[in-house]
Design an enzyme around this catalytic site. Structure first.
Site, PDB file in Angstrom:
ATOM      1  N   HIS A 108       0.851  -1.181   0.000  1.00 55.02           N
ATOM      2  CA  HIS A 108       0.000   0.000   0.000  1.00 55.02           C
ATOM      3  C   HIS A 108       0.883   1.226   0.000  1.00 55.02           C
ATOM      4  O   HIS A 108       1.928   1.223   0.645  1.00 55.02           O
ATOM      5  CB  HIS A 108      -0.913   0.011   1.242  1.00 55.02           C
ATOM      6  CG  HIS A 108      -2.075   0.931   1.089  1.00 55.02           C
ATOM      7  ND1 HIS A 108      -1.988   2.274   1.345  1.00 55.02           N
ATOM      8  CD2 HIS A 108      -3.346   0.692   0.671  1.00 55.02           C
ATOM      9  CE1 HIS A 108      -3.161   2.828   1.101  1.00 55.02           C
ATOM     10  NE2 HIS A 108      -4.008   1.896   0.685  1.00 55.02           N
ATOM     11  N   ASP A 131      -7.931  -5.485   0.406  1.00 53.13           N
ATOM     12  CA  ASP A 131      -8.427  -6.259  -0.731  1.00 53.13           C
ATOM     13  C   ASP A 131      -8.032  -7.723  -0.672  1.00 53.13           C
ATOM     14  O   ASP A 131      -8.622  -8.558  -1.352  1.00 53.13           O
ATOM     15  CB  ASP A 131      -7.922  -5.646  -2.043  1.00 53.13           C
ATOM     16  CG  ASP A 131      -8.547  -4.299  -2.292  1.00 53.13           C
ATOM     17  OD1 ASP A 131      -9.766  -4.190  -2.115  1.00 53.13           O
ATOM     18  OD2 ASP A 131      -7.814  -3.359  -2.618  1.00 53.13           O
TER      19      ASP A 131
HETATM   20  N1  CMC Z   1       4.179  -7.670  -4.873  1.00 52.11           N
HETATM   21  C1  CMC Z   1       5.518  -7.648  -5.041  1.00 52.11           C
HETATM   22  N2  CMC Z   1       6.270  -6.539  -4.909  1.00 52.11           N
HETATM   23  C2  CMC Z   1       5.646  -5.393  -4.591  1.00 52.11           C
HETATM   24  C3  CMC Z   1       4.243  -5.334  -4.391  1.00 52.11           C
HETATM   25  C4  CMC Z   1       3.500  -6.537  -4.536  1.00 52.11           C
HETATM   26  N3  CMC Z   1       2.168  -6.543  -4.367  1.00 52.11           N
HETATM   27  N4  CMC Z   1       3.885  -4.070  -4.078  1.00 52.11           N
HETATM   28  C5  CMC Z   1       5.005  -3.348  -4.088  1.00 52.11           C
HETATM   29  N5  CMC Z   1       6.084  -4.142  -4.393  1.00 52.11           N
HETATM   30  C6  CMC Z   1       7.510  -3.740  -4.409  1.00 52.11           C
HETATM   31  C7  CMC Z   1       7.834  -2.964  -5.696  1.00 52.11           C
HETATM   32  O1  CMC Z   1       8.288  -3.813  -6.724  1.00 52.11           O
HETATM   33  C8  CMC Z   1       8.920  -2.046  -5.184  1.00 52.11           C
HETATM   34  O2  CMC Z   1      10.117  -2.793  -5.058  1.00 52.11           O
HETATM   35  P1  CMC Z   1      11.571  -2.088  -5.333  1.00 52.11           P
HETATM   36  O3  CMC Z   1      11.673  -1.013  -4.289  1.00 52.11           O
HETATM   37  O4  CMC Z   1      12.544  -3.171  -5.194  1.00 52.11           O
HETATM   38  O5  CMC Z   1      11.485  -1.534  -6.734  1.00 52.11           O
HETATM   39  C9  CMC Z   1       8.483  -1.691  -3.763  1.00 52.11           C
HETATM   40  O6  CMC Z   1       7.703  -2.818  -3.338  1.00 52.11           O
HETATM   41  C10 CMC Z   1       7.647  -0.415  -3.664  1.00 52.11           C
HETATM   42  O7  CMC Z   1       6.562  -0.538  -4.578  1.00 52.11           O
HETATM   43  P2  CMC Z   1       5.896   0.705  -5.353  1.00 52.11           P
HETATM   44  O8  CMC Z   1       5.244   0.201  -6.605  1.00 52.11           O
HETATM   45  O9  CMC Z   1       6.898   1.796  -5.498  1.00 52.11           O
HETATM   46  O10 CMC Z   1       4.810   1.146  -4.304  1.00 52.11           O
HETATM   47  P3  CMC Z   1       3.554   2.054  -4.603  1.00 52.11           P
HETATM   48  O11 CMC Z   1       3.281   2.788  -3.346  1.00 52.11           O
HETATM   49  O12 CMC Z   1       3.756   2.874  -5.838  1.00 52.11           O
HETATM   50  O13 CMC Z   1       2.373   1.016  -4.926  1.00 52.11           O
HETATM   51  C11 CMC Z   1       0.547  -0.477  -4.667  1.00 52.11           C
HETATM   52  C12 CMC Z   1       1.404   0.625  -4.017  1.00 52.11           C
HETATM   53  C13 CMC Z   1      -0.658  -0.768  -3.793  1.00 52.11           C
HETATM   54  C14 CMC Z   1       0.027   0.007  -6.036  1.00 52.11           C
HETATM   55  C15 CMC Z   1       1.433  -1.756  -4.845  1.00 52.11           C
HETATM   56  O14 CMC Z   1       1.880  -2.230  -3.588  1.00 52.11           O
HETATM   57  C16 CMC Z   1       0.708  -2.869  -5.605  1.00 52.11           C
HETATM   58  O15 CMC Z   1       0.718  -2.881  -6.852  1.00 52.11           O
HETATM   59  N6  CMC Z   1       0.043  -3.831  -4.870  1.00 52.11           N
HETATM   60  C17 CMC Z   1      -0.731  -4.865  -5.489  1.00 52.11           C
HETATM   61  C18 CMC Z   1      -2.102  -4.312  -5.891  1.00 52.11           C
HETATM   62  C19 CMC Z   1      -3.008  -4.109  -4.686  1.00 52.11           C
HETATM   63  O16 CMC Z   1      -3.148  -4.969  -3.828  1.00 52.11           O
HETATM   64  N7  CMC Z   1      -3.691  -2.920  -4.675  1.00 52.11           N
HETATM   65  C20 CMC Z   1      -4.665  -2.600  -3.613  1.00 52.11           C
HETATM   66  C21 CMC Z   1      -4.215  -1.461  -2.755  1.00 52.11           C
HETATM   67  S1  CMC Z   1      -5.233  -1.244  -1.302  1.00 52.11           S
HETATM   68  C22 CMC Z   1      -6.781  -0.750  -1.826  1.00 52.11           C
HETATM   69  C23 CMC Z   1      -6.857   0.514  -2.629  1.00 52.11           C
HETATM   70  O17 CMC Z   1      -6.082   1.453  -2.418  1.00 52.11           O
HETATM   71  O18 CMC Z   1      -7.735   0.587  -3.443  1.00 52.11           O
END
Ligand code: CMC
Length: 432
Positions: free
Chosen positions: A308, A366
């Site tokens: 998140h 989720d």
């Molecule tokens: N699985 C594997 N690696 C992950 C994941 C994941 N679900 N989420 C983040 N990472 C890693 C990412 O690769 C990155 O690694 P590195 O620093 O080595 O490059 C690090 O963690 C930080 O990730 P980010 O993409 O920079 O983080 P963000 O804040 O931009 O994204 C997120 C947040 C929710 C979009 C992301 O964690 C994700 O895609 N999660 C899966 C989708 C999900 O469950 N979404 C629901 C969110 S909660 C409900 C809502 O808000 O609607």
């Protein structure tokens, strides 16, 4: 005016600007950069708005490090335990918990707006029968502007309130109609003798030919899910609603834009993506392979339902819903599907794995909400629709707050231009 400030100096020109620091009720301070461009001729650059606050808001507070979520100051745990979704709607819209009279009046108003215009119902037949219900929702909610002209003056607080009531009241009807259309069953009219959640369940699952009995376990679980999803401050869909409506657009058009944003798998679409991911895993033995894929930088796969932007601790909603998930399965005497076993193993391994620990990737709301939806019979393609229904009040509260904010201006982010330098047009016959 705040007493503290930070000074930014452009070390190429030696010019400085002193920027005020703003303090909120809780949470980190914010640097007010409004004068930055005027004084230094520069913008800030922050893709994904990781360090950017877009507004002041008194609705919802999240402390991602501590795993705290407050609606109007009230902890989500207390609201989940004691409140009802409609009471939470009142709280988010008006800022305070209602008195008994206020609650009765609010309930009556919402009940009396639950039907949709018959002309709007005919819109459904224009969609393909196999359309995703979220695609239908975007269209139908946007089309509300064409049916409720009498409340479209967004500068009039009374019009805003009527639109707010209409949206909260009609969303369950629109959501259930989207589902009924997709499965070829007749639409059910709302029954105003029922509560908000019960009415939705009946419109979803009843057919005109048979009596329908509401299962209180299912109604309670849905009430909880709606409370947990009611607002989440300036996330992608709420910011979309604010940006869209900052131009003075109608609330129906803006909320339709918010629904579109919510649909993405990185946001509200994750609940559906979690179940699809879990269903693709045939047994717990496959879980370690999946974890390795999620960690592989050359693989775009991510563990859906993990991570998140704000929570770097357990999502407090996930904690509540995780416990509720077990209770619902027990109360419904549902035999746990293999998927639940896979989910628990996935959670266990991910929580112990260094990759996930270092990045503070915990299961989010989720990860578990889909399992409850599944247990209570909500079909997979309706998961995000129910999320949209719950979040409508949050979007509206954010919109109403924005409309009353004297600092509100049309949203217009700037950019760092990296395209071609200025050049002259070359006629077609002279181009190489
Ligand atoms: N699985 C594997 N690696 C992950 C994941 C994941 N679900 N989420 C983040 N990472 C890693 C990412 O690769 C990155 O690694 P590195 O620093 O080595 O490059 C690090 O963690 C930080 O990730 P980010 O993409 O920079 O983080 P963000 O804040 O931009 O994204 C997120 C947040 C929710 C979009 C992301 O964690 C994700 O895609 N999660 C899966 C989708 C999900 O469950 N979404 C629901 C969110 S909660 C409900 C809502 O808000 O609607």
């Amino acid at each position: 005016m705040s007493k503290s400030s930070v000074t930014i100096t452009d070390n190429r020109t030696g010019k400085s600007v002193e920027l005020p620091v703003l303090h909120g009720t809780h949470g980190p301070d914010a640097i007010d950069i409004k004068s930055l461009h005027r004084e230094l001729g520069m913008f800030t650059y922050d893709p994904g708005y990781v360090s950017t606050g877009s507004c002041r808001s008194a609705i919802t507070y999240i402390d991602g490090d501590e795993g705290i979520l407050l609606y109007r100051g009230y902890p989500i745990e207390q609201l989940a335990q004691h409140s009802s979704y409609l009471e939470v709607c009142y709280l988010l819209l008006y800022g305070e918990l209602p008195s008994t009279e206020q609650m009765t009046e609010f309930r009556t108003i919402i009940r009396h707006h639950s039907m949709v215009h018959e002309g709007l119902r005919r819109f459904y037949s224009g969609f393909r029968h196999d359309a995703h219900p979220m695609a239908i929702m975007v269209g139908i909610v946007g089309a509300l502007s064409a049916f409720y002209h009498d409340s479209l003056d967004v500068t009039d607080p009374e019009h805003r309130e009527i639109s707010a009531h209409r949206l909260i009241a009609k969303m369950p009807t629109i959501a259930a109609d989207s589902y009924k259309y997709s499965i070829g069953q007749p639409f059910m009219y709302p029954d105003n003798s029922l509560g908000y959640v019960e009415n939705f369940l009946r419109m979803m699952f009843a057919v005109p030919t048979e009596p329908y009995e509401i299962n209180p376990v299912v109604a309670r679980a849905l009430n909880l899910i709606l409370i947990l999803h009611a607002d989440h401050e300036q996330n992608a869909s709420a910011s979309t609603v604010r940006l869209a409506s900052s131009s003075g657009a109608s609330p129906f058009a803006s909320i339709s834009a918010g629904i579109g944003s919510l649909w993405g798998p990185a946001h509200g679409g994750a609940n559906e993506a979690v179940i699809r991911m879990l269903q693709s895993i045939k047994s717990v033995k496959e879980v370690p392979k999946l974890i390795e894929r999620a960690k592989d930088k050359n693989d775009s796969f991510r563990l859906m339902g993990f991570g998140h932007r704000i929570y770097k601790n357990y999502d407090p909603r996930a904690k509540i819903i995780r416990a509720a998930c077990h209770d619902v399965l027990k109360a419904l005497s549902t035999k746990p599907e293999p998927m639940f076993e896979v989910a628990l193993e996935l959670e266990r391994i991910a929580l112990e794995d260094d990759y996930f620990r270092e990045r503070k990737l915990y299961p989010n709301v989720d990860f578990y909400s889909g399992m409850i939806f599944k247990a209570i019979g909500i079909p997979l393609n309706m998961f995000t629709v129910v999320f949209a229904m719950a979040r409508t009040v949050g979007w509206i509260a954010q919109w109403m707050e924005m409309m009353e904010d004297p600092e509100n201006r049309i949203g217009r982010p700037r950019q760092l231009y990296v395209g071609s330098p200025q050049r002259d047009y070359v006629p077609l016959d002279k181009r190489r």
